[in-house]
Design a protein around this motif. Structure first.
Motif, PDB file in Angstrom:
ATOM      1  N   SER A 102       0.853  -1.199   0.000  1.00 10.23           N
ATOM      2  CA  SER A 102       0.000   0.000   0.000  1.00 10.23           C
ATOM      3  C   SER A 102       0.883   1.241   0.000  1.00 10.23           C
ATOM      4  O   SER A 102       1.867   1.318   0.725  1.00 10.23           O
ATOM      5  N   CYS A 103       0.520   2.221  -0.812  1.00  3.33           N
ATOM      6  CA  CYS A 103       1.278   3.472  -0.896  1.00  3.33           C
ATOM      7  C   CYS A 103       0.678   4.559  -0.018  1.00  3.33           C
ATOM      8  O   CYS A 103       1.161   5.688  -0.003  1.00  3.33           O
ATOM      9  N   GLU A 104      -0.391   4.245   0.698  1.00  5.13           N
ATOM     10  CA  GLU A 104      -1.097   5.271   1.456  1.00  5.13           C
ATOM     11  C   GLU A 104      -0.198   5.841   2.557  1.00  5.13           C
ATOM     12  O   GLU A 104       0.369   5.114   3.359  1.00  5.13           O
ATOM     13  N   GLY A 105      -0.090   7.149   2.573  1.00  8.22           N
ATOM     14  CA  GLY A 105       0.675   7.822   3.623  1.00  8.22           C
ATOM     15  C   GLY A 105       2.170   7.807   3.419  1.00  8.22           C
ATOM     16  O   GLY A 105       2.909   8.333   4.263  1.00  8.22           O
ATOM     17  N   LEU A 106       2.655   7.225   2.339  1.00  8.99           N
ATOM     18  CA  LEU A 106       4.096   7.142   2.120  1.00  8.99           C
ATOM     19  C   LEU A 106       4.639   8.483   1.630  1.00  8.99           C
ATOM     20  O   LEU A 106       4.089   9.087   0.707  1.00  8.99           O
ATOM     21  N   VAL A 107       5.725   8.949   2.253  1.00  6.71           N
ATOM     22  CA  VAL A 107       6.391  10.187   1.848  1.00  6.71           C
ATOM     23  C   VAL A 107       7.681   9.811   1.128  1.00  6.71           C
ATOM     24  O   VAL A 107       8.479   9.020   1.636  1.00  6.71           O
ATOM     25  N   ILE A 108       7.889  10.365  -0.064  1.00  8.19           N
ATOM     26  CA  ILE A 108       9.079  10.057  -0.856  1.00  8.19           C
ATOM     27  C   ILE A 108       9.845  11.347  -1.105  1.00  8.19           C
ATOM     28  O   ILE A 108       9.263  12.358  -1.512  1.00  8.19           O
ATOM     29  N   GLN A 109      11.153  11.306  -0.837  1.00  5.92           N
ATOM     30  CA  GLN A 109      12.024  12.439  -1.129  1.00  5.92           C
ATOM     31  C   GLN A 109      13.122  11.978  -2.080  1.00  5.92           C
ATOM     32  O   GLN A 109      13.640  10.869  -1.940  1.00  5.92           O
TER      33      GLN A 109
END
Length: 646
Positions: free
Chosen positions: A321-328
């Motif tokens: 699941s990608c929900e709530g994932l923060v990517i920098q």
């Protein structure tokens, strides 16, 4: 100035007209004349001067006499000028004579009067009064010879430089009390001179340099206190209670000074320098969880394509699941690591990344390459102590190839916490991985090679688990250090199914202090100072175990060499390796276990001396946990296993 190699010699030819030395302009506001540039001599120039011309084979008590004789041969007795430098002023003087036995020059103020001081309070009258108090005699090491083009004073300038360097960098106030059975140059001058140039050339970690300076300052302070106490005792013939108290205090100070002197000697000795560990990055603080509570995935792309982004999303970023994932996204791995908080993850895409800096990881983070190690390469450029410093509670590094250059200390240091290294390739240049006291390393399915020191260094009080690794083409494969020190618990070592091969020295090397019975044996043979004992366990030899220590009694078929002085190159006797790998593993486990049992005995003895006849089981469980199974040792230059006693 001309800095050609041919012009630099301690004893230039007088047949050539003119000076062979360079000149430099003194700092400051006063227009002092130029001085000879002599403080950048090379190692071999100072070494040759002290060994061949100044000290030769003198004893510690003869140092001043030998220096005076040298100065009498090369120093011009008068007719030259110099700048007299102290912490508070500089003044131009003329030399009218030399007191060789006192290593002092007889001087008078030059005309015109040139002087520079911090507060401008040193007038002509003040300086004349000061010189009268000193009877116009100044220590030679406080003089910088004024430049002269004729070449007449070249030897004078060099001689003063050698005296100045010796008393600033080599001589210790306690050296006069060294035993006269030893050659002072070999015992003290050479190792201190080598350490000085190792530091200048960035071959010693900055932390170790700081430790050495602190130890030296402590030793000098304690030695001065010891001298004061000793002098007060010798000047008082009464047998009073105060006198007895002073004697006890003097003995305590003496023991502390001797302890510090031994630590200094360890650092001064290149082969044993890293036996004395130091605590570094103890103050490096973890950031902890991110204030927002979020955990971030940091992505480092060499180049990012749509297909690569899809693969990353499928395999690493959003497997469920990608929900709530923060990517920098970051341009280089070092920037990504520096941006991490507790629990963050760094994913490095395939590419060759060149980094100028040190990875200091203080939080529990994951650092992984996306692909095979050979596809994700991080290469260090620029000088520095080391490459990776790990102090986090739970750090994981995987699927990377690390290439080290110019790191004085090593490729990876685990100072605190646990670091897991999986499926990595480590191309070393100096030392390899170091597991410090109280730290833990789990290394599996990785390949390490090229270290000029040991591939893996295991310190006392640490835990090290090595599973299915290759460790090869290093000076030593694995080095286990000094774990009999009473201040630390024994390390916990697990080695299973590793291939340790083609190392210059031993596959596994144990370094520990010499015990009292072994020291007695060494003294009986006339050897003194720091000694080197070697043991190995070649089953192919039908040798009988000696009785020098418990290790040899427990290691069937082991052999101990005669003690000898440690030199720059530890020339260990080369032996054939055992043919049966099973016997190798069991014997290494037996010897390490026996040495650990010795520590347990020492611990019980100390408790007994303190009045504890019964001890808690946890308190007594000081023995090393050793599991050595399934490892293969092949083509190591000096054998599978050895022991140093120092």
């Amino acid at each position: 100035s001309d800095w050609s190699a041919d012009s630099w010699s301690d004893y230039g030819s007088r047949d050539k007209p003119g000076t062979t030395l360079g000149r430099t302009v003194p700092d400051g506001n006063v227009l002092f004349p130029d001085i000879f540039h002599t403080d950048h001599l090379l190692f071999y120039e100072r070494f040759r001067a002290y060994q061949d011309y100044i000290l030769a084979d003198c004893k510690a008590s003869e140092v001043k006499q030998f220096i005076a004789e040298y100065l009498g041969k090369v120093l011009e007795p008068s007719g030259w000028q110099a700048i007299w430098r102290t912490d508070v002023f500089e003044v131009l003087v003329g030399v009218v004579g030399v007191n060789f036995s006192a290593l002092k020059a007889v001087v008078q103020l030059s005309e015109p009067f040139l002087c520079e001081s911090q507060d401008g309070s040193f007038t002509l009258e003040c300086m004349q009064e000061l010189l009268e108090l000193k009877e116009h005699q100044i220590l030679l090491q406080e003089l910088w010879v004024v430049y002269d083009e004729s070449g007449e004073f070249d030897q004078t300038a060099l001689a003063v430089e050698h005296v100045r360097f010796f008393y600033r960098c080599i001589w210790r106030t306690w050296d006069e009390e060294e035993e006269d059975e030893f050659d002072y140059f070999v015992r003290c001058v050479e190792p201190r001179l080598r350490l000085h140039y190792d530091v200048l050339e960035h071959r010693v970690p900055s932390g170790l340099v700081a430790d050495y300076q602190n130890l030296l300052s402590q030793c000098e302070e304690l030695y001065e206190k010891f001298l004061n106490v000793r002098n007060s005792i010798s000047s008082n013939d009464s047998d009073s209670e105060e006198e007895n108290v002073s004697m006890v205090e003097g003995l305590k100070l003496y023991d502390r000074v001797e302890h510090l002197k031994q630590k200094l000697k360890l650092i001064e000795n290149p082969p044993l320098r890293y036996v004395f560990g130091y605590h570094k990055y103890g103050s490096l603080q973890a950031k902890g969880p991110r204030p927002t509570g979020a955990r971030v995935a940091h992505v480092v792309p060499w180049t990012m394509t749509a297909s690569l982004l899809q693969l990353l999303a499928r395999d690493k970023l959003c497997p469920e699941s990608c929900e709530g994932l923060v990517i920098q996204f970051h341009c280089d791995p070092l920037a990504a690591v520096n941006a991490c908080y507790e629990g963050d993850r760094v994913i490095i895409c395939p590419g060759h990344y060149v980094v100028d800096g040190v990875f200091r990881i203080a939080d529990s983070v994951e650092l992984e390459g996306y692909g095979l190690p050979d596809d994700v390469v991080i290469e260090k450029q620029g000088k520095g102590d080391n490459f990776f410093d790990c102090t986090g509670a739970d750090i994981k590094i995987s699927n990377l190839k690390l290439v080290q250059h110019d790191a004085v200390e090593g490729i990876l240091n685990v100072h605190h916490g646990k670091t897991t290294l999986e499926n990595c390739v480590l191309q070393c240049e100096t030392t390899g991985i170091t597991v410090r006291t109280s730290a833990e390393l789990l290394m599996k399915n990785s390949d390490l090679y090229g270290a000029k020191g040991a591939g893996v260094e295991i310190y006392p009080g640490s835990a090290c688990t090595l599973l299915h690794n290759g460790i090869h083409h290093c000076k030593e494969g694995i080095l286990v250090k000094n774990f009999l020190d009473e201040d630390y618990e024994a390390p916990k070592i697990t080695m299973v199914n590793n291939m340790i091969h083609n190392n210059e020295g031993y596959g596994v090397l144990l370094v520990r202090p010499v015990m009292a019975p072994e020291m007695k044996d060494a003294s009986a043979q006339g050897a003194k100072g720091i000694f080197l004992f070697l043991e190995e366990t070649p089953k192919t030899r039908n040798t009988q175990p000696t009785q020098a220590g418990d290790e040899t009694a427990c290691a069937e078929g082991s052999r101990q060499e005669q003690p000898g002085c440690v030199t720059d190159e530890l020339e260990l006797y080369k032996r054939p390796e055992p043919s049966e790998q099973t016997e190798n593993n069991s014997e290494i486990a037996n010897v390490l276990g026996a040495a650990s049992a010795k520590k347990s005995q020492m611990h019980k003895k100390r408790l007994s001396e303190l009045g504890f006849t019964e001890a808690d089981d946890n308190l007594m469980s000081q023995e090393m946990f050793v599991s050595v199974e399934g490892n293969q040792f092949k083509w190591n230059g000096k054998g599978s296993f050895g022991i140093f006693l120092f």
